[in-house]
Design an enzyme around this catalytic site. Structure first.
Site, PDB file in Angstrom:
ATOM      1  N   PHE B 339      36.613  35.122  42.715  1.00 19.87           N
ATOM      2  CA  PHE B 339      37.689  35.551  41.817  1.00 19.87           C
ATOM      3  C   PHE B 339      39.037  34.934  42.187  1.00 19.87           C
ATOM      4  O   PHE B 339      39.865  34.667  41.329  1.00 19.87           O
ATOM      5  CB  PHE B 339      37.768  37.080  41.767  1.00 19.87           C
ATOM      6  CG  PHE B 339      36.602  37.695  41.033  1.00 19.87           C
ATOM      7  CD1 PHE B 339      36.249  37.224  39.776  1.00 19.87           C
ATOM      8  CD2 PHE B 339      35.865  38.719  41.588  1.00 19.87           C
ATOM      9  CE1 PHE B 339      35.181  37.774  39.079  1.00 19.87           C
ATOM     10  CE2 PHE B 339      34.792  39.279  40.895  1.00 19.87           C
ATOM     11  CZ  PHE B 339      34.441  38.807  39.647  1.00 19.87           C
ATOM     12  N   ASP B 432      43.327  54.239  50.185  1.00 19.21           N
ATOM     13  CA  ASP B 432      43.049  54.326  48.758  1.00 19.21           C
ATOM     14  C   ASP B 432      44.345  54.701  48.054  1.00 19.21           C
ATOM     15  O   ASP B 432      44.997  55.683  48.427  1.00 19.21           O
ATOM     16  CB  ASP B 432      41.975  55.400  48.514  1.00 19.21           C
ATOM     17  CG  ASP B 432      41.514  55.459  47.063  1.00 19.21           C
ATOM     18  OD1 ASP B 432      42.376  55.356  46.155  1.00 19.21           O
ATOM     19  OD2 ASP B 432      40.301  55.600  46.841  1.00 19.21           O
ATOM     20  N   MET B 433      44.750  53.931  47.049  1.00 22.07           N
ATOM     21  CA  MET B 433      46.055  54.182  46.404  1.00 22.07           C
ATOM     22  C   MET B 433      46.157  55.591  45.849  1.00 22.07           C
ATOM     23  O   MET B 433      47.248  56.113  45.680  1.00 22.07           O
ATOM     24  CB  MET B 433      46.294  53.152  45.290  1.00 22.07           C
ATOM     25  CG  MET B 433      45.411  53.334  44.067  1.00 22.07           C
ATOM     26  SD  MET B 433      45.698  52.064  42.826  1.00 22.07           S
ATOM     27  CE  MET B 433      44.577  50.776  43.363  1.00 22.07           C
ATOM     28  N   GLU B 448      45.313  44.441  39.887  1.00 25.12           N
ATOM     29  CA  GLU B 448      44.302  43.713  39.085  1.00 25.12           C
ATOM     30  C   GLU B 448      43.002  44.491  39.174  1.00 25.12           C
ATOM     31  O   GLU B 448      42.088  44.156  39.911  1.00 25.12           O
ATOM     32  CB  GLU B 448      44.132  42.256  39.545  1.00 25.12           C
ATOM     33  CG  GLU B 448      43.922  42.035  41.017  1.00 25.12           C
ATOM     34  CD  GLU B 448      43.484  40.575  41.301  1.00 25.12           C
ATOM     35  OE1 GLU B 448      42.892  39.942  40.414  1.00 25.12           O
ATOM     36  OE2 GLU B 448      43.721  40.112  42.423  1.00 25.12           O
ATOM     37  N   GLU B 457      36.562  49.554  34.974  1.00 32.30           N
ATOM     38  CA  GLU B 457      36.483  49.672  36.433  1.00 32.30           C
ATOM     39  C   GLU B 457      37.491  50.717  36.933  1.00 32.30           C
ATOM     40  O   GLU B 457      37.864  50.740  38.103  1.00 32.30           O
ATOM     41  CB  GLU B 457      36.656  48.293  37.085  1.00 32.30           C
ATOM     42  CG  GLU B 457      35.469  47.378  36.730  1.00 32.30           C
ATOM     43  CD  GLU B 457      35.514  46.005  37.396  1.00 32.30           C
ATOM     44  OE1 GLU B 457      36.371  45.784  38.270  1.00 32.30           O
ATOM     45  OE2 GLU B 457      34.668  45.157  37.032  1.00 32.30           O
TER      46      GLU B 457
END
Lengths: 648, 648
Positions: B339, B432-433, B448, B457
């Site tokens: 990616f 983890d945000m 992203e 997702e």
């Protein structure tokens, strides 16, 4: 308490319910409507209709207790489940343009169903979809169904007379409510816990109404407005309504009385049963809807008791059985016993044999001629007996060969012949007719090898094998037979087939006593076999293309498969069969056969239903294949006999 | 020998065949057409066309040897299988009214297929159904398919310009041959060994032709009559025909030349390649159809070579992949690697960040203001790099937090920061945000997290969790994104899903490089999410009802499911997406998504296609449900996320 006793009837339709308003004291509601009111159950809201989840949130108010009608402790679990059908808040509208209302509706629906299943209720009544679109409602109900205990969900559907019913050619916007039901249940994938409560607004045509009897209708809601008033001031129903209610009773559909009392009865009158014969009325000034209940009870009790044969067949209604494999398997004594009891069938055989004997041997040659009659597939001897009785009746002399391949039946045959003293007339042959080397040729070949679909137990193949020893001018009884099919709605059968979750069951033909089915068109002939068959290139393969037209006043309907029947000509005008329009009365040897479709097909009025049936023959087996090519194309069912076949 | 070399192309369309008459000497036939004629394979009758089983019987004649074209020994097995496609006797007619002809046809068809599979041929060409009815033909072919080795059956179907194509309103009796194909394959239950050989009679409209590219077309038969003559007397094709042939090449469809030569070439001419650049012509006065083959070869070689990206994606064409579960699973290094190579994507991000920085910090305050930018889901750092480049480009000062939940990626991040000397600017947060306790609030949140279908997702859930630490007037990049769907014919995908024989695969959305599909209508937006989302009652549940209209000149078509795309607004006019009409060029991070239908739906022109999509959210997962309600009703797919969901 039930509406009454009807000999033989054990169906749910004995119970009658009443639709009520919300009441926060459920025991009192039940005391009023059931204990003293005489209804068997109430259809009642479980939650205060003023509740809205979005308003609750905004207020941050309350203790978090939802406004349900009483805790689960106010009634015993068995009281909850036997006497209460939960009525889901009727304001919900999951397909509204208003997103807040949609969200509120979804939350409420899920809360109420969750509460109802906590109470182990047997059913909840879901309000009718508000518009013609119901996808979001169906999506939500489908989610619920997949996680539900055994509770039924009754979707309320208005029963309406549509313009189609009146054969009016002007198209109108009046939607056929069957379409609404059909959309909903297709989106829910024909879930078997989703059923129908018909809300009777008006009475459609017989064909239009008939569709519903093949669907899963559990209840019919009759409003007090539908009742007329008799000369003494009591509620009664019009003839069409009476017929409708009787139809519901006959299809195990429970009645629910709804609405406010609209008849003011003579004060203090004890004579509630004025124009009907019987009533359990106890004289108490009780429930205002009691006269309506009494009238429904009167209609129930007025019905004829179930005939003997119907009562005997009650346990077989809509119950799928695998057809016999009489060539591969030997029948059991129990099976012979049952079939031998069918007096009507053997009377028809005897009549046919009489006529054949009379044609074969003129009166003037009576004494010098002996007729050779062979019973092929003699079983335990009923056709031997019928033949001898025919001989006696006509004064003809007989020589009988009784050919039977099942060695167990041959034991019984020998005892019978000895017991009856038929030794000089009857020769017993323990052999398969297809390979027996007969010592002489027969004048008459008598057989009873027919299945529900005529040739499906391989009568053609057996008789082709036996006709070697039939004289060139000999007679076969039966002399011909034809199978028939008829398109049907049969959601119960479809769901039973589907429950096996495999292909095999969808490609099998079943023997079944059809009851809750809608017959969508007259049956049509499929395959015919004639015996003896002297053509040189004979083949028992068959192919038939059929076109059915659904009467236009039926409206659209769901086709779950085909009912199959047969009619046989035993000899000349003596026939025997189960094709509905010509069925031999009081014969119980055969139920219909049912060919399912893997995917039910919606048939619209005016568009032809085109169906193909094949009878295919291989070296060791015979099987059917079938498909629909109009209005849509099904796959070919049972290709190569992969799922269902009859062994040679 | 192949038509030529085209860089990157490995498809079957490099091979060209020729249809021949019956010849009882197969080696000679091959020598003429393949070895010296230059074709790759012949499409030839296997049996003498004068053979009729019923006539054979009557004569009791012959040795019982069927009149096949040579024994299996005349060619090596590999010659048979690489160079011969069996052409089934074209006289057969299984739906004739004539029963003898039907029987003969069935026997012959089964004998020839049996012989062809004995020879291990790769394919047989079945003659086109003779009329509009094909049920018995399909029944017989279906029986064959169920017992077949790996051989393909190509059903010959005329490609016709129908009246619909010309938008003519007068209804005529000209049948759309797609309907014929559709009937046949539905009766055969979409069997994956049943495919199509298009017999090119005329060229339909682009939409009508487009349907076929979603179907299983293996060959296209071009008659010599279709060719024009160029100024030098050589065969050539009209522009529309050239375009057609190129379309076939692009969809891996082999060309078969058929018919007699209709061009008389200048005698002895060696200049066959007169008006095309390249030819392998060897100068031998060879096969009379050689000029036609050469012209086809010329068209093949004239095509542009496959672009780099197409070549890279070749192996993924129409290959179903399960979407990532980036929240539940940690991505692997290989995935990051792939990616990160998508330069176009990061250029767009950099442009968006530049604009946001410029809006956030006016030129005059450049030196005194530092912008806090948080990359949430930083992975191995590509967005950190893009942000720093944007800062440099615009001269803004940055303070970056790089938040990443995958501890493995954090290792790489640390190395990168050290390597690049970013320690003073970039703070790495291993968290983890959704639960990180940020020390300060951000001006800009960059992420992203988008999947092929935008929100699939769980970008909405992640960013909702992260916006706690975004300033009230802060900016999210992306600021919004929308998913799109488009109805498609995709028989290859359908058959791949079906091959799993379970429900789960039919209710899963797949990531797939769509190639052999027909896009039946323009895509439409489904769900939109905007960030930050400051509404008090926010919910990420969504429901959308969509109506598509299939262009009337398409004719009827089969809907196998929906292609899904997204388009994202990164910031203001900077967007990023794969929706076909607005797709960002040369970006390879996302293939489309594909939502299958359990039962393909036939869509007729003029009748609306109505589709419903839901995004449902539970405590631990998010999932989609979907259904069709017009022209027919599908079940609700993936109810409760039973088959496919994304874990939170």
């Amino acid at each position: 308490m039930p509406l009454g006793e009807r000999a033989g009837d054990k169906s749910e339709s004995r119970y009658c319910g009443v639709e009520t308003e919300f009441h926060d004291d459920m025991p009192q509601l039940l005391a009023h409507n059931v204990s003293s009111g005489g209804f068997d159950f109430v259809v009642s809201p479980l939650m205060d209709p003023s509740y809205r989840p979005s308003l609750m949130d905004r207020d941050h108010g309350g203790s978090g207790v939802l406004p349900f009608a009483g805790s689960d402790l106010v009634l015993s679990p068995s009281h909850w489940s036997s006497h209460v059908v939960g009525k889901i808040s009727s304001w919900i509208d999951l397909d509204s343009e208003d997103e807040i209302l949609r969200m509120d509706s979804e939350i409420t629906l899920k809360q109420e169903i969750s509460w109802a299943s906590h109470l182990s209720l047997q059913a909840c009544l879901l309000p009718a979809p508000k518009g013609t679109s119901c996808a979001n409602y169906a999506r939500c109900v489908n989610q619920i169904l997949l996680g539900l205990n055994s509770m039924q969900l009754w979707l309320r559907i208005p029963l309406l007379k549509t313009d189609d019913d009146s054969m009016d050619v002007n198209p109108t916007n009046l939607v056929d409510s069957w379409e609404l039901w059909n959309s909903f249940r297709m989106l829910c994938e024909h879930h078997n816990q989703l059923s129908i409560a018909l809300d009777v607004f008006s009475i459609p045509s017989a064909n239009s109404l008939g569709r519903w009897f093949g669907e899963s209708v559990r209840a019919a809601i009759i409003d007090t407005d539908s009742f007329l008033t008799n000369s003494r001031g009591y509620p009664c129903l019009s003839k069409p309504h009476q017929k409708l209610i009787t139809g519901f009773f006959n299809h195990s559909i429970q009645i629910v009385v709804s609405g406010k009392p609209v008849h003011s009865l003579p004060k203090g009158s004890r004579d509630l049963a004025a124009n009907h014969n019987d009533s359990n009325f106890d004289g108490v000034q009780g429930h205002p809807l009691r006269p309506y209940l009494d009238y429904i009870g009167y209609l129930y009790q007025r019905m004829d008791p179930l005939p003997e044969q119907e009562r005997f067949e009650l346990g077989y209604r809509d119950f799928l059985q695998s057809p016999l494999q009489p060539l591969m398997d030997n029948l059991e004594a129990q099976t012979y016993e049952t079939f031998e009891k069918d007096a009507v069938k053997y009377i028809q055989y005897q009549r046919a044999i009489c006529k054949a004997l009379q044609d074969r041997v003129p009166e003037e040659r009576l004494s010098m001629t002996s007729t050779v009659l062979m019973v092929v597939g003699a079983g335990r001897g009923p056709l031997v007996r019928a033949s001898l009785q025919a001989a006696e009746e006509t004064g003809r002399k007989l020589k009988i060969y009784a050919v039977e391949k099942n060695p167990n039946a041959v034991v019984t045959l020998h005892s019978l012949v000895k017991l009856e003293g038929w030794e000089n007339i009857v020769t017993i042959v323990s052999s398969d007719m297809r390979c027996w080397d007969a010592p002489e040729k027969a004048d008459i070949l008598v057989s009873e090898l027919l299945g529900s679909f005529g040739d499906n137990e391989l009568s053609p193949e057996c008789l082709d094998g036996a006709q070697r020893f039939l004289k060139d001018d000999g007679i076969s009884i039966p002399s011909s037979y034809t199978s028939f099919i008829q398109p049907v709605t049969a959601s119960k059968l479809y769901n039973d087939v589907k429950s096996h979750k495999d292909l095999v069951h969808f490609e099998t033909a079943y023997v079944v006593k059809l009851h809750n089915v809608a017959r969508l068109a007259a049956s049509q002939p499929v395959f015919t076999f004639t015996h003896p068959n002297r053509s040189t290139k004979r083949s028992n393969q068959r192919y038939k293309k059929l076109q059915f037209e659904i009467p236009s006043d039926t409206g659209s309907a769901m086709l779950h498969g085909f009912a199959g029947y047969f009619d046989a000509t035993l000899y000349k005008d003596v026939h025997l069969g189960i094709e509905p329009s010509t069925a031999t009365p009081n014969m119980f040897s055969w139920f219909a056969i049912f060919f399912p479709l893997r995917t039910p097909v919606i048939v619209h009025p005016g568009s032809a239903l085109e169906v193909h049936f094949w009878r295919c023959c291989g070296p060791t087996k015979v099987w059917y294949e079938w498909c629909v090519t109009s209005p849509c194309r099904s796959p070919i069912h049972n290709s190569n006999g992969r799922s269902h076949w009859v062994g040679l």
